[in-house]
Design an enzyme around this catalytic site. Sequence first.
Site, short mmCIF file in Angstrom:
data_model
loop_
_atom_site.label_atom_id
_atom_site.label_comp_id
_atom_site.label_asym_id
_atom_site.label_seq_id
_atom_site.Cartn_x
_atom_site.Cartn_y
_atom_site.Cartn_z
N ASP A 14 0.82 -1.21 0.00
CA ASP A 14 0.00 0.00 0.00
C ASP A 14 0.86 1.27 0.00
O ASP A 14 1.98 1.26 0.51
CB ASP A 14 -0.91 -0.02 1.24
CG ASP A 14 -2.10 0.93 1.10
OD1 ASP A 14 -2.36 1.41 -0.02
OD2 ASP A 14 -2.76 1.19 2.12
N ASN A 62 -10.96 -2.44 -5.44
CA ASN A 62 -10.18 -1.46 -6.21
C ASN A 62 -10.84 -1.10 -7.55
O ASN A 62 -10.46 -0.13 -8.20
CB ASN A 62 -8.73 -1.93 -6.44
CG ASN A 62 -7.88 -1.88 -5.18
OD1 ASN A 62 -6.95 -2.67 -5.00
ND2 ASN A 62 -8.15 -0.92 -4.29
C1 IPE Z 1 -5.46 -2.70 -0.24
O1 IPE Z 1 -5.13 -1.36 -0.33
C2 IPE Z 1 -5.40 -3.35 -1.60
C3 IPE Z 1 -4.06 -3.46 -2.19
C4 IPE Z 1 -2.93 -3.13 -1.63
C5 IPE Z 1 -4.03 -4.02 -3.52
P1 IPE Z 1 -6.24 -0.21 -0.49
O2 IPE Z 1 -5.48 1.05 -0.61
O3 IPE Z 1 -7.17 -0.55 -1.58
O4 IPE Z 1 -7.01 -0.32 0.89
P2 IPE Z 1 -7.87 0.76 1.69
O5 IPE Z 1 -8.91 1.27 0.72
O6 IPE Z 1 -6.94 1.84 2.13
O7 IPE Z 1 -8.44 0.03 2.85
C1 IPE Z 2 -1.51 0.25 -3.35
O1 IPE Z 2 -1.31 1.62 -3.39
C2 IPE Z 2 -1.71 -0.34 -4.72
C3 IPE Z 2 -3.10 -0.69 -5.03
C4 IPE Z 2 -4.11 -0.64 -4.20
C5 IPE Z 2 -3.37 -1.14 -6.37
P1 IPE Z 2 -2.52 2.65 -3.42
O2 IPE Z 2 -2.87 2.90 -4.84
O3 IPE Z 2 -3.63 2.19 -2.56
O4 IPE Z 2 -1.82 3.92 -2.80
P2 IPE Z 2 -2.46 4.94 -1.77
O5 IPE Z 2 -2.95 4.14 -0.60
O6 IPE Z 2 -3.57 5.65 -2.48
O7 IPE Z 2 -1.33 5.85 -1.40
MG MG Z 3 -4.08 2.44 -0.59
#
Ligand code: IPE
Ligand code: IPE
Ligand code: MG
Length: 233
Positions: A14, A62
Amino acid sequence: MDENMPKHVAIIMDGNGRWATMRGKKRSEGHLEGSKTLKKLALHILKKGVKILSVFAFSTENFKRSDEEVEYLMNLLVEYFKKELKLFNKYNIKVLISGRREKLREDVLEAIDKIQKETQNNDGGILNICLNYGGQEEIIDASKKIANDYKNGKLKLEELDKESFSKYLYNDLEPIDLLIRTSGELRISNFMLFQLAYSELYFTNTYFPDFKEKEFDIALEDYQKRIRRFGGV
Ligand code: IPE
Ligand code: IPE
Ligand code: MG
């Protein structure tokens, strides 16, 4: 084999978006950088003797993101599978994909099938990539398969226990010993709910693109100092 080495490590990768925004870049650049980090990190972790590395690449939730971001992530994954096939075979790594097939594009499905087929005989460690994955969805999908097998006489309910239930999950993997989440968020976000039952949890504020080998070694050291009780004393 080192007794103290976790067999199964999982990472919620993340913070790609924030990594990019902080640098005045587009979110997509964070995802690209994250994919480079994963490549090196996976080799490092499996080389250390961890048998299974599960990573959260794209959750069922997502799909709520903009079409542009979803498309970028799907393209990145397809490219990653095509480009790194040689590397996985060179290092004898078996790639598994966990998640729902529905809603995924045809070219993504083809790339998934190809990488799994062409690495299926590798036995130097497993990289389990969770794509269009949700922990609740996995349990629901397993329950449907169980109901079907029960209906068709292939399964007796008395036979159902943790081991046999696990065979109905997307992939039958050992329990997770160590879960790492980057970026400072203190939640599970619907990741591997069944497999996480007794995992040790490790949270770091580092955004995933910056989570390099050295920082994994710090997490591992922390894990190795812990006493796991599994409900005992
Ligand atoms: C979890 O991260 C999913 C992945 C890392 C692929 P998110 O960024 O989607 O999770 P939330 O929305 O902060 O809980
Ligand atoms: C994790 O990084 C990757 C995916 C969920 C695909 P994020 O895209 O959630 O990055 P933040 O949390 O918005 O910084
Ligand atoms: Mg995230």
